[in-house]
Design a protein around this motif. Structure first.
Motif, PDB file in Angstrom:
ATOM      1  N   SER A  57       0.970  -1.149   0.195  1.00 46.08           N
ATOM      2  CA  SER A  57      -0.106  -0.025   0.247  1.00 46.08           C
ATOM      3  C   SER A  57       1.047   1.262   0.017  1.00 46.08           C
ATOM      4  CB  SER A  57      -0.994  -0.036   1.204  1.00 46.08           C
ATOM      5  OG  SER A  57      -1.744  -1.138   1.076  1.00 46.08           O
ATOM      6  N   LEU A  58       2.036   1.419   0.662  1.00 47.02           N
ATOM      7  CA  LEU A  58       2.829   2.436   0.862  1.00 47.02           C
ATOM      8  C   LEU A  58       3.509   2.373  -0.515  1.00 47.02           C
ATOM      9  CD1 LEU A  58       4.104   4.729   2.472  1.00 47.02           C
ATOM     10  CD2 LEU A  58       5.950   2.826   3.097  1.00 47.02           C
ATOM     11  N   VAL A  59       3.922   1.429  -1.068  1.00 42.16           N
ATOM     12  CA  VAL A  59       4.502   1.607  -2.562  1.00 42.16           C
ATOM     13  C   VAL A  59       3.403   2.045  -3.678  1.00 42.16           C
ATOM     14  CG1 VAL A  59       5.383  -0.145  -4.471  1.00 42.16           C
ATOM     15  CG2 VAL A  59       6.109  -0.316  -1.914  1.00 42.16           C
ATOM     16  N   ALA A  60       2.304   1.721  -3.404  1.00 44.10           N
ATOM     17  CA  ALA A  60       1.161   2.177  -4.170  1.00 44.10           C
ATOM     18  C   ALA A  60       0.861   3.501  -4.109  1.00 44.10           C
ATOM     19  CB  ALA A  60      -0.053   1.366  -3.823  1.00 44.10           C
ATOM     20  N   ALA A  61       0.994   3.932  -2.938  1.00 47.09           N
ATOM     21  CA  ALA A  61       1.087   5.423  -2.482  1.00 47.09           C
ATOM     22  C   ALA A  61       2.092   6.312  -3.236  1.00 47.09           C
ATOM     23  CB  ALA A  61       0.861   5.936  -1.250  1.00 47.09           C
ATOM     24  N   GLN A  62       3.195   5.647  -3.069  1.00 44.70           N
ATOM     25  CA  GLN A  62       4.423   6.394  -3.828  1.00 44.70           C
ATOM     26  C   GLN A  62       4.517   6.486  -5.233  1.00 44.70           C
ATOM     27  OE1 GLN A  62       7.309   3.536  -1.918  1.00 44.70           O
ATOM     28  NE2 GLN A  62       7.616   4.909  -0.009  1.00 44.70           N
ATOM     29  N   LYS A  63       3.885   5.294  -5.999  1.00 47.46           N
ATOM     30  CA  LYS A  63       3.824   5.309  -7.387  1.00 47.46           C
ATOM     31  C   LYS A  63       2.521   6.312  -7.726  1.00 47.46           C
ATOM     32  CE  LYS A  63       5.691   0.768  -8.261  1.00 47.46           C
ATOM     33  NZ  LYS A  63       5.724  -0.058  -9.617  1.00 47.46           N
ATOM     34  N   LEU A  64       1.447   6.448  -6.940  1.00 48.33           N
ATOM     35  CA  LEU A  64       0.341   7.185  -7.371  1.00 48.33           C
ATOM     36  C   LEU A  64       0.810   8.595  -7.117  1.00 48.33           C
ATOM     37  CD1 LEU A  64      -2.620   7.597  -8.053  1.00 48.33           C
ATOM     38  CD2 LEU A  64      -3.003   7.439  -5.510  1.00 48.33           C
ATOM     39  N   ALA A  65       1.458   9.150  -6.153  1.00 46.65           N
ATOM     40  CA  ALA A  65       2.023  10.493  -5.905  1.00 46.65           C
ATOM     41  C   ALA A  65       3.107  10.768  -6.929  1.00 46.65           C
ATOM     42  CB  ALA A  65       2.842  10.668  -4.469  1.00 46.65           C
ATOM     43  N   VAL A  70       3.075  14.534  -7.632  1.00 50.13           N
ATOM     44  CA  VAL A  70       2.992  15.358  -6.233  1.00 50.13           C
ATOM     45  C   VAL A  70       3.887  14.996  -5.327  1.00 50.13           C
ATOM     46  CG1 VAL A  70       1.348  15.388  -4.238  1.00 50.13           C
ATOM     47  CG2 VAL A  70       0.390  15.230  -6.589  1.00 50.13           C
ATOM     48  N   SER A  71       4.521  15.771  -4.560  1.00 48.98           N
ATOM     49  CA  SER A  71       5.510  15.720  -3.766  1.00 48.98           C
ATOM     50  C   SER A  71       4.713  15.130  -2.206  1.00 48.98           C
ATOM     51  CB  SER A  71       6.794  16.623  -3.560  1.00 48.98           C
ATOM     52  OG  SER A  71       7.559  16.589  -2.552  1.00 48.98           O
ATOM     53  N   LEU A  72       5.293  14.349  -1.611  1.00 51.09           N
ATOM     54  CA  LEU A  72       4.618  13.919  -0.215  1.00 51.09           C
ATOM     55  C   LEU A  72       5.496  14.114   0.931  1.00 51.09           C
ATOM     56  CD1 LEU A  72       2.305  10.950  -1.111  1.00 51.09           C
ATOM     57  CD2 LEU A  72       1.449  13.294  -1.002  1.00 51.09           C
ATOM     58  N   SER A  73       5.158  14.332   2.044  1.00 49.01           N
ATOM     59  CA  SER A  73       6.004  14.163   3.053  1.00 49.01           C
ATOM     60  C   SER A  73       5.918  12.802   3.656  1.00 49.01           C
ATOM     61  CB  SER A  73       5.461  15.087   4.423  1.00 49.01           C
ATOM     62  OG  SER A  73       4.460  14.807   4.633  1.00 49.01           O
ATOM     63  N   GLU A  77       2.490  10.474   2.849  1.00 46.84           N
ATOM     64  CA  GLU A  77       2.738   9.092   2.094  1.00 46.84           C
ATOM     65  C   GLU A  77       2.280   8.137   2.923  1.00 46.84           C
ATOM     66  OE1 GLU A  77       6.869   7.324   1.271  1.00 46.84           O
ATOM     67  OE2 GLU A  77       6.644   8.742  -0.424  1.00 46.84           O
ATOM     68  N   ALA A  78       2.506   8.063   4.128  1.00 49.69           N
ATOM     69  CA  ALA A  78       1.954   6.985   5.202  1.00 49.69           C
ATOM     70  C   ALA A  78       0.210   7.002   5.196  1.00 49.69           C
ATOM     71  CB  ALA A  78       2.390   7.049   6.603  1.00 49.69           C
ATOM     72  N   LEU A  79      -0.093   8.239   5.050  1.00 49.44           N
ATOM     73  CA  LEU A  79      -1.580   8.403   5.039  1.00 49.44           C
ATOM     74  C   LEU A  79      -2.375   8.092   3.622  1.00 49.44           C
ATOM     75  CD1 LEU A  79      -2.165  11.942   6.948  1.00 49.44           C
ATOM     76  CD2 LEU A  79      -2.737   9.853   7.841  1.00 49.44           C
ATOM     77  N   TRP A  80      -1.608   8.330   2.664  1.00 45.73           N
ATOM     78  CA  TRP A  80      -1.874   7.687   1.502  1.00 45.73           C
ATOM     79  C   TRP A  80      -1.927   6.301   1.548  1.00 45.73           C
ATOM     80  CZ3 TRP A  80      -1.162  10.398  -3.895  1.00 45.73           C
ATOM     81  CH2 TRP A  80      -1.331  11.953  -3.898  1.00 45.73           C
ATOM     82  N   GLY A  81      -1.148   5.882   1.818  1.00 46.71           N
ATOM     83  CA  GLY A  81      -0.848   4.447   1.951  1.00 46.71           C
ATOM     84  C   GLY A  81      -1.791   3.605   2.683  1.00 46.71           C
ATOM     85  N   LYS A  82      -2.195   4.040   3.942  1.00 46.77           N
ATOM     86  CA  LYS A  82      -3.394   3.726   4.771  1.00 46.77           C
ATOM     87  C   LYS A  82      -4.580   3.657   4.114  1.00 46.77           C
ATOM     88  CE  LYS A  82      -2.856   3.639   9.217  1.00 46.77           C
ATOM     89  NZ  LYS A  82      -2.726   3.768  10.304  1.00 46.77           N
ATOM     90  N   ALA A  83      -4.770   4.952   3.383  1.00 50.14           N
ATOM     91  CA  ALA A  83      -6.003   5.130   2.733  1.00 50.14           C
ATOM     92  C   ALA A  83      -6.208   4.185   1.597  1.00 50.14           C
ATOM     93  CB  ALA A  83      -6.156   6.534   2.096  1.00 50.14           C
TER      94      ALA A  83
END
Length: 189
Positions: A57-65, A70-73, A77-83
């Motif tokens: 999920s975290l890798v998916a968040a990184q790839k999506l950003a 989009v640059s994520l802190s 990134e952790a919030l996107w991964g959890k979402a």
């Protein structure tokens, strides 16, 4: 006589399935801790070495950003991964209800099919195909077995939630005093 799964409108079934998916995701998250405890340390070390990130999920968040430029802190990134993790768990919830309504599977069969299906389609199929994890052959069999068990926990939790919520939403007035199927035994009670 077996009582069939309660019949509701499609919108109610969808809402029940989505809410059950949320509950089942929470239960599965809780089950991850004891599942990690029984994982041998050498298997855990190997898993950490081959996977591309802390979680798929975290890798998916990184790839999506990255795809969205989009640059994520780290916190974002952790919030996107959890979402993403919860969105997948919530979104899979209605699968159980569809299996119950349209295949004639009993609760135990639909729970197993939902959990195993989630494991096969996601963990064994889409996640490695999308580069969200290492290829399957790089993981130890115990890592993959732990994933199957976690998804069986999910299937069981979603089944309890759907069956319980479905009966709360529209209890069968004719069921009182009749035999009914119990989830745990799959037999008449």
């Amino acid at each position: 006589m077996l009582v069939e799964a309660p019949k509701h409108s499609m919108m109610i079934d969808l809402a029940i399935g989505l809410f059950a998916g949320l509950l089942a995701t929470q239960v599965t998250n809780l089950a991850q801790t004891p599942l990690k405890w029984v994982t041998p340390e050498n298997v855990d070390r190997h898993e950490k070495k081959v996977r591309p990130g802390a979680s798929s999920s975290l890798v998916a968040a990184q790839k999506l950003a990255k795809a969205m430029d989009v640059s994520l802190s780290d916190k974002e990134e952790a919030l996107w991964g959890k979402a993403i993790h919860f969105a997948i768990g919530i979104g899979w919830g209605p699968v159980y209800g569809l299996l119950r309504q349209y295949t004639g599977l009993r609760p135990i069969g639909a729970a197993l099919a939902s959990g195993v299906g989630m494991s096969l389609i996601l963990d064994e199929g889409l996640v490695p195909a999308l580069g969200l994890s290492a290829p399957n052959h790089q993981y130890h069999a115990l890592t993959r077995a732990r994933g199957v068990v976690a998804h069986l926990v999910y299937g069981t939790a979603v089944a309890f939630a759907v069956e319980g919520l479905g009966r709360l939403v529209s209890p069968d007035p004719d069921a009182e005093g009749k035999e009914h199927e119990t989830f745990a035994s799959g037999r008449n009670a």
